[in-house]
Design a protein around this motif. Structure first.
Motif, mmCIF file in Angstrom:
data_model
loop_
_atom_site.group_PDB
_atom_site.id
_atom_site.type_symbol
_atom_site.label_atom_id
_atom_site.label_comp_id
_atom_site.label_asym_id
_atom_site.label_seq_id
_atom_site.Cartn_x
_atom_site.Cartn_y
_atom_site.Cartn_z
ATOM 1 N N MET A 12 0.681 -1.148 -0.011
ATOM 2 C CA MET A 12 -0.037 -0.040 0.040
ATOM 3 C C MET A 12 0.857 1.307 0.067
ATOM 4 N N ASN A 13 2.191 1.083 0.039
ATOM 5 C CA ASN A 13 2.994 2.287 0.379
ATOM 6 C C ASN A 13 3.804 2.669 -0.896
ATOM 7 N N VAL A 14 3.164 2.099 -2.121
ATOM 8 C CA VAL A 14 3.742 2.350 -3.616
ATOM 9 C C VAL A 14 3.427 3.451 -3.921
ATOM 10 N N GLY A 15 2.377 4.306 -3.380
ATOM 11 C CA GLY A 15 1.781 5.474 -3.969
ATOM 12 C C GLY A 15 2.357 6.844 -3.517
ATOM 13 N N TRP A 16 3.351 6.981 -2.581
ATOM 14 C CA TRP A 16 3.730 8.052 -2.105
ATOM 15 C C TRP A 16 4.604 8.841 -3.087
ATOM 16 N N THR A 52 5.383 1.326 8.769
ATOM 17 C CA THR A 52 5.296 1.485 7.285
ATOM 18 C C THR A 52 6.101 0.262 6.701
ATOM 19 N N MET A 53 5.081 -0.512 6.025
ATOM 20 C CA MET A 53 6.144 -1.762 5.783
ATOM 21 C C MET A 53 6.333 -1.469 3.860
ATOM 22 N N PHE A 54 7.429 -2.359 3.953
ATOM 23 C CA PHE A 54 7.465 -2.529 2.365
ATOM 24 C C PHE A 54 8.271 -3.891 2.020
ATOM 25 N N ALA A 82 7.953 -0.769 -3.861
ATOM 26 C CA ALA A 82 7.954 0.696 -4.146
ATOM 27 C C ALA A 82 9.172 1.192 -4.714
ATOM 28 N N ASP A 83 9.573 2.423 -5.110
ATOM 29 C CA ASP A 83 10.649 2.833 -5.449
ATOM 30 C C ASP A 83 11.583 3.052 -4.173
#
Length: 718
Positions: free
Chosen positions: A281-285, A610-612, A679-680
């Motif tokens: 879910m943290n790909v969008g930042w 905040t997970m990746f 994510a990046d």
């Protein structure tokens, strides 16, 4: 002779510029040593239509960048005859979804870095401490099914109108596709919000590390010289328009929100079903160092404003902070209802009771504006009174002075303890447990400890993960400890006999995990907070309000108050259970209820993580790391257990190899190297730097936001 694209004898050539407001192309004769400011001046002087063009700048679509430095020349920017530039407004309309799921239409400066744009937006919205928030792309359910390192081109919206040059397709940073689309007129009304689709990225192979761009820690964290580059975006000087970013929010109150969002907003919420999905879910930042335009967001697109960093400064129930408290409460509420964070049944009922109290206070007219109507002064005297009240509370909550100040405080008592071992069933044992100077010692009896016998088990709590597990309804009070070792985290459980003992040991373990002793003045406050939270979770059937005394809420719908996993178990008895829990909070005013909701949220095990999805160098399977405000954790993807914890206090530097997209974080105990799969890598880099930046804030009321330091810590070498 002049010919398109051909250089004439005096070194001049033809430059084509598309003027978006006039929907026409202009060709002008320029030279390579001509300044950008001079190009824009010459261009505007050729217009028959006279107006204020100060909010316009040159945009280079094929290079995806603004020509924002007026004193730079065309040669310095690399602009040649084949370049097609756009002369377009810097402030463009954008659709923003707030944390309470409402949408607003506003004008945002697309030419400055995202961090500065968020600061301006929060100033217009009345949200204090904008450094805690950021913008992100709205996600779709498909984004949670597999890893995406970037959100690729968005789906085109079928429309009978010709496409607008300002309305580009949303794509991800790094795409080489030209953005020089067709030049149709601007539509009369903004198009509907766009949904982003993505293309999965193949797993990267671990390779040899080549060149890293170091980000060194400042002040007390720093052990290396600063190697960061200018990661921030050099913007044009701010204009008056940037101070009034919103178009139609004059009558919109953000200190209160509708009880239920509209169906479109509710359907846009994503519910992760596993840790892997939560990490995706943290790909969008958005990248805080780049402008919104450079990240392929276009006019009338939709973005989400969210609290990004879980390190909230100066949270108090004051009227001037009502908007921030409400939006933070709303984000916490939807995280809990969508199961982004897990909680126990008692905690879920407490959240439901607090939500009910907030809704009753809002309906009764207890809005933040009403609370602040009787006290309109927000000057220095109010700050002094608040500081004195806070100091008094700290002094009253501090432990009484000991007669012998040289005595090292110690917490002792009989507890049951368990050290789980794989493939074996072990029962709890009873022992004499003591905690002193951050070390936990277990003896067989009190007498054995008094005789000075060596403990049967001793562990250092520094760096441990402490997870309270309390169930007041059943009288079960346990503490899960995950003790760091060289290669992994060893698990240990403590079982307490009552609430008082539980609160004291939770406080002692938490202080020990942070490297602090029981002599710390925070011990009493920590234990008191645990006791207060347990008291709120204890139901009071005799004090519960009858349902007919809640005129505004005749029918409590469990779906609006409970996370899905509790619906089946509590649906039949939900009304009575929530009213019993509500009896503990029915006297709280509106802002105090919201603040208590946030504090309870902050006590959850998964709060602030905040997970990746990452892949550590030398490993072939995906794993999960979690970044919190003071540490990085390596988690088991299946159970969520902590495999290893690294504290920021032992971190030397964090680096990125931009060529192969690997991160290396250097700690005193060694280095970790990984590639980010979900994510990046810039997103992870920014989270680490952002938390370091937030930890350096002081309580000085006159402190100014140091944007340069933020970019220095988060920008990296891009």
């Amino acid at each position: 002779m002049l010919a398109d694209g051909e250089v004439v004898g005096d070194g001049s050539w033809n430059l084509t510029i598309y003027v978006t407001d006039l929907n026409e192309r202009r060709t002008m004769v320029v030279k390579g040593d001509m300044h950008i400011g001079g190009v824009m001046l010459k261009l505007t002087e050729s217009f028959e239509y006279k107006k204020d063009w100060s909010d316009h700048a040159l945009w280079w679509p094929t290079r995806n960048k603004w020509l924002s430095r007026p004193k730079h020349t065309l040669d310095q920017y690399g602009v040649h005859a084949d370049a097609a530039l756009h002369f377009t407004p810097m402030h463009k309309p954008l659709r923003i979804q707030l944390p309470d799921l409402r949408y607003i239409h506003c004008k945002i400066d697309f030419s400055i870095d995202t961090f500065s744009a968020v600061v301006q937006l929060c100033k217009s919205l009345g949200i204090r401490h904008p450094e805690e928030l950021s913008l992100c792309y709205p996600l779709e359910p498909s984004h949670l099914k597999q890893n995406y390192q970037n959100l690729k081109e968005a789906k085109r919206i079928k429309s009978s109108q010709p496409p607008d040059t300002n309305t580009f397709i949303a794509a991800t940073r790094g795409s080489s596709n030209s953005l020089d689309r067709s030049n149709g007129p601007c539509p009369a009304t903004p198009p509907p919000p766009r949904s982003l689709s993505a293309t999965p990225v193949a797993s990267q192979q671990n390779g040899t590390l080549r060149r890293y761009g170091d980000t060194a820690l400042p002040s007390k964290y720093s052990t290396q010289s600063d190697g960061s580059s200018d990661g921030g975006y050099c913007s044009t000087p701010p204009r008056a328009a940037s101070l009034d970013a919103l178009d139609s929010l004059g009558n919109l109150s953000l200190a209160d929100s509708p009880m239920e969002p509209d169906s479109q907003s509710r359907e846009s919420l994503l519910t992760p079903k596993s840790l892997m999905e939560r990490a995706r879910m943290n790909v969008g930042w958005l990248d805080s160092s780049l402008s919104i335009m450079e990240q392929y967001v276009r006019e009338a697109d939709t973005l989400q404003l969210r609290f990004k960093f879980y390190s909230f400064f100066d949270l108090t129930a004051r009227a001037q902070d009502a908007t921030r408290l409400n939006q933070l409460y709303q984000q916490a509420r939807w995280q809990i209802l969508n199961q982004e964070v897990q909680c126990t049944e008692e905690e879920m009922l407490l959240f439901a009771a607090l939500q009910l109290q907030i809704e009753l206070q809002t309906l009764a007219g207890g809005s933040a504006e009403a609370e602040g109507a009787g006290d309109t002064s927000t000057g220095p005297d109010d700050d002094i009174d608040a500081a004195l009240s806070e100091l008094q509370a700290q002094l009253e909550g501090a432990p009484a002075p000991r007669p012998d100040i040289t005595q090292v405080p110690e917490l002792t008592g009989y507890l049951k303890y368990l050290r789980p071992k794989r493939f074996t069933l072990k029962a709890y044992k009873r022992g004499w447990v003591s905690c002193r100077d951050g070390v936990l010692r277990i003896h067989s009896s009190r007498e054995a400890a008094a005789r000075g016998e060596p403990p049967s088990y001793a562990v250092e709590l520094r760096g441990a993960e402490v997870t309270p597990d309390a169930h007041p309804a059943t009288g079960r009070y346990s503490i899960k400890l995950e003790i760091p070792t060289e290669d992994a985290m060893h698990e240990m459980w403590l079982k307490c006999e009552n609430e008082e003992q539980f609160a004291a040991w939770v406080a002692a373990c938490r202080l020990g995990a942070r490297g602090r002793s029981l002599a710390d003045a925070a011990f009493a406050a920590e234990a008191g907070a645990v006791r207060a939270l347990l008291a709120l979770q204890r139901p009071q059937p005799a004090a519960a309000l009858p349902l007919h005394q809640l005129p505004h809420l005749h029918h409590l719908q469990p779906d609006n108050y409970l996370a899905p996993r509790f619906l089946k178990k509590l649906k039949g008895k939900f009304t009575q259970r929530v009213l019993e829990s509500h009896a503990n909070v029915k006297e709280l005013p509106l802002l105090e209820a919201k603040l208590q909701y946030i504090k309870t949220w902050q006590n959850l095990r998964d709060y602030g993580q905040t997970m990746f999805v990452v892949r550590f160098m030398g490993h072939k399977r995906d794993e999960i790391i979690s970044i919190a405000n003071n540490r990085i954790m390596r988690l088991d993807p299946n159970t969520g257990d902590h495999i290893k914890t690294w504290r920021f206090s032992t971190m030397k530097a964090w680096n990125v190899n931009w060529e192969i997209k690997h991160m290396m974080v250097q700690f005193e105990e060694g280095n970790i190297i990984f590639s980010v799969q979900s994510a990046d890598c810039k997103v992870v880099h920014e989270f680490i730097g952002g938390y370091i930046f937030l930890s350096m804030r002081s309580k000085d009321a006159n402190q100014t936001l140091d944007e340069e330091l933020f970019h220095k810590l988060t920008g990296g070498w891009t």
